[in-house]
Enzyme design. Sequence first.
Site, PDB file in Angstrom:
ATOM      1  N   ASN A  10      17.004  59.551  35.144  1.00 15.54           N
ATOM      2  CA  ASN A  10      17.404  59.112  33.813  1.00 15.54           C
ATOM      3  C   ASN A  10      16.470  57.966  33.422  1.00 15.54           C
ATOM      4  O   ASN A  10      16.627  56.846  33.906  1.00 15.54           O
ATOM      5  CB  ASN A  10      18.872  58.655  33.857  1.00 15.54           C
ATOM      6  CG  ASN A  10      19.389  58.274  32.484  1.00 15.54           C
ATOM      7  OD1 ASN A  10      18.623  58.183  31.525  1.00 15.54           O
ATOM      8  ND2 ASN A  10      20.679  58.032  32.392  1.00 15.54           N
ATOM      9  N   ARG A  36      17.532  63.760  32.484  1.00 12.90           N
ATOM     10  CA  ARG A  36      18.352  63.579  31.299  1.00 12.90           C
ATOM     11  C   ARG A  36      17.375  63.367  30.148  1.00 12.90           C
ATOM     12  O   ARG A  36      16.573  62.427  30.174  1.00 12.90           O
ATOM     13  CB  ARG A  36      19.248  62.352  31.454  1.00 12.90           C
ATOM     14  CG  ARG A  36      19.985  62.056  30.172  1.00 12.90           C
ATOM     15  CD  ARG A  36      20.781  60.770  30.277  1.00 12.90           C
ATOM     16  NE  ARG A  36      21.545  60.588  29.077  1.00 12.90           N
ATOM     17  CZ  ARG A  36      21.305  59.634  28.178  1.00 12.90           C
ATOM     18  NH1 ARG A  36      20.324  58.766  28.350  1.00 12.90           N
ATOM     19  NH2 ARG A  36      22.057  59.542  27.113  1.00 12.90           N
ATOM     20  N   HIS A  44      26.138  61.812  24.532  1.00 11.15           N
ATOM     21  CA  HIS A  44      27.012  61.871  25.724  1.00 11.15           C
ATOM     22  C   HIS A  44      27.351  63.334  26.037  1.00 11.15           C
ATOM     23  O   HIS A  44      28.376  63.627  26.642  1.00 11.15           O
ATOM     24  CB  HIS A  44      28.359  61.134  25.509  1.00 11.15           C
ATOM     25  CG  HIS A  44      28.252  59.653  25.381  1.00 11.15           C
ATOM     26  ND1 HIS A  44      29.089  58.934  24.565  1.00 11.15           N
ATOM     27  CD2 HIS A  44      27.429  58.769  25.990  1.00 11.15           C
ATOM     28  CE1 HIS A  44      28.778  57.646  24.655  1.00 11.15           C
ATOM     29  NE2 HIS A  44      27.783  57.519  25.506  1.00 11.15           N
ATOM     30  N   ARG A  94      28.367  48.830  18.644  1.00 13.82           N
ATOM     31  CA  ARG A  94      28.131  49.688  17.466  1.00 13.82           C
ATOM     32  C   ARG A  94      29.385  49.776  16.607  1.00 13.82           C
ATOM     33  O   ARG A  94      30.498  49.881  17.122  1.00 13.82           O
ATOM     34  CB  ARG A  94      27.723  51.099  17.889  1.00 13.82           C
ATOM     35  CG  ARG A  94      26.405  51.188  18.621  1.00 13.82           C
ATOM     36  CD  ARG A  94      25.990  52.644  18.788  1.00 13.82           C
ATOM     37  NE  ARG A  94      24.866  52.785  19.699  1.00 13.82           N
ATOM     38  CZ  ARG A  94      24.947  53.361  20.893  1.00 13.82           C
ATOM     39  NH1 ARG A  94      26.092  53.878  21.319  1.00 13.82           N
ATOM     40  NH2 ARG A  94      23.882  53.443  21.662  1.00 13.82           N
ATOM     41  N   GLU A 112      27.600  62.249  35.181  1.00 15.93           N
ATOM     42  CA  GLU A 112      26.497  62.911  34.476  1.00 15.93           C
ATOM     43  C   GLU A 112      25.403  63.364  35.437  1.00 15.93           C
ATOM     44  O   GLU A 112      24.790  64.410  35.237  1.00 15.93           O
ATOM     45  CB  GLU A 112      25.927  61.974  33.410  1.00 15.93           C
ATOM     46  CG  GLU A 112      26.908  61.797  32.258  1.00 15.93           C
ATOM     47  CD  GLU A 112      26.586  60.622  31.346  1.00 15.93           C
ATOM     48  OE1 GLU A 112      25.871  60.838  30.380  1.00 15.93           O
ATOM     49  OE2 GLU A 112      27.061  59.506  31.621  1.00 15.93           O
TER      50      GLU A 112
END
Length: 397
Positions: A7, A90, A179, A240, A384
Amino acid sequence: MKVLVLNCGSSSLKYQLIDMENESVMAKGLCERIGIDGSKLTHKANDKEMVVEQPMPKHTEAISLVMKALVDPEYGVITDTKEIAAVGHRVLHGGTVYSESIVVNEDVKRVIRECFDLGPLHNPANLMGIEACEEAMPGTPNVAVWDTAFGMAMDEKAYLYAIPHEYYEKYSIRRYGFHGTSHMFVSGEAIKFAGLDPEKGKVIVCHLGNGASISASIGGKCVDTSMGLTPLEGLIMGTRSGDLDPAVVQTICNKEGKDVNEVLNILNKKSGVLGMSGGVSSDFRDIEKAREEGNHLADVALQAFIYRVAKYIGAYTAAMNGVDAIAFTAGVGENDIKSRKAICEYLGYLGVKIDDEANNCRGKNQMISTADSKVKVMILPTNEELAIARETLRLVK
Ligand code: ADP
């Protein structure tokens, strides 16, 4: 078969080497400060940790250090990098082209490059990671696992914005959702854990971390997901804002003499619970602590976060005409007992009943609804890396 999962961020690289015979993590680590002073590799294997401080001007050098660490006589877990059957990457954005993981070829790299605009921080780093692996391990297949793939299953009515259609045609402006690997993994696990029909199970996954998003899926196929063209849309997050009226941007621009990019930066990095709490923190543990100490704005920030999750669950239940299971995952979803309970308190109309004792639990697969709850509610830790490794294995087998 051993799969390396990577990643890559703009200045970081996280990795795990996974033995797919038993899906165990053999080694994992992190390269930090790639391309800047003070580059550092932290490698963990067999309960031991190795730290290497050495310049890493680019991801290529970082990958070579990772390879060295993996075969290190003391801290390594393999004797030859040829034991790595494939590398799963990823990759943030596959644009409108890819809705499935794919073995990397020149065409895939072209698409990653064409999507630099859509994922300006991640896609260039993801491509560097792939090219570094091609150099370090010629002949070993690289697989791209897209964070946007899950959302590509949405219908037009869910993914198109109500703006002039030419902007979709010219610039691919649509809702993508992020995601995706986590939502795919957790929705699949929820179907198994709750014993639902693999084709028809209606699942809502609440991925609540610093970045937060929620998805609705039927039989593991995405019906809707809360992030949009970028990860800014949807839930209130650590920093956010999530959903808001675009006129807020115009008003702040005009009143504060800022340009759109500056305001978008504020909405991405200085908003969410950090902004709402008057700057307490983006970390939910700090927000909870401040609330317990009587900080009103921290209390409102947390309430607003919970309220928005509950509203989305209602909307997604409507979108699917029902819901069989709701799964909580990621840092807050897996660990924050009070927030889970507070969200579920909104869901009495769905027949959701929570078992407080079962909910008093962190970070493991656990059913938290009562036996007579109409909807099964559960904690399912996301993974993940494992999802990427499984996809990689599936494609190279
Ligand atoms: P990301 O991957 O988006 O950075 P994570 O999924 O790691 O985020 O989640 C990080 C968030 O989880 C932090 O805000 C952290 O405070 C929160 N978190 C972790 N443990 C707890 C806990 N016990 N209670 C409340 N929040 C927690």
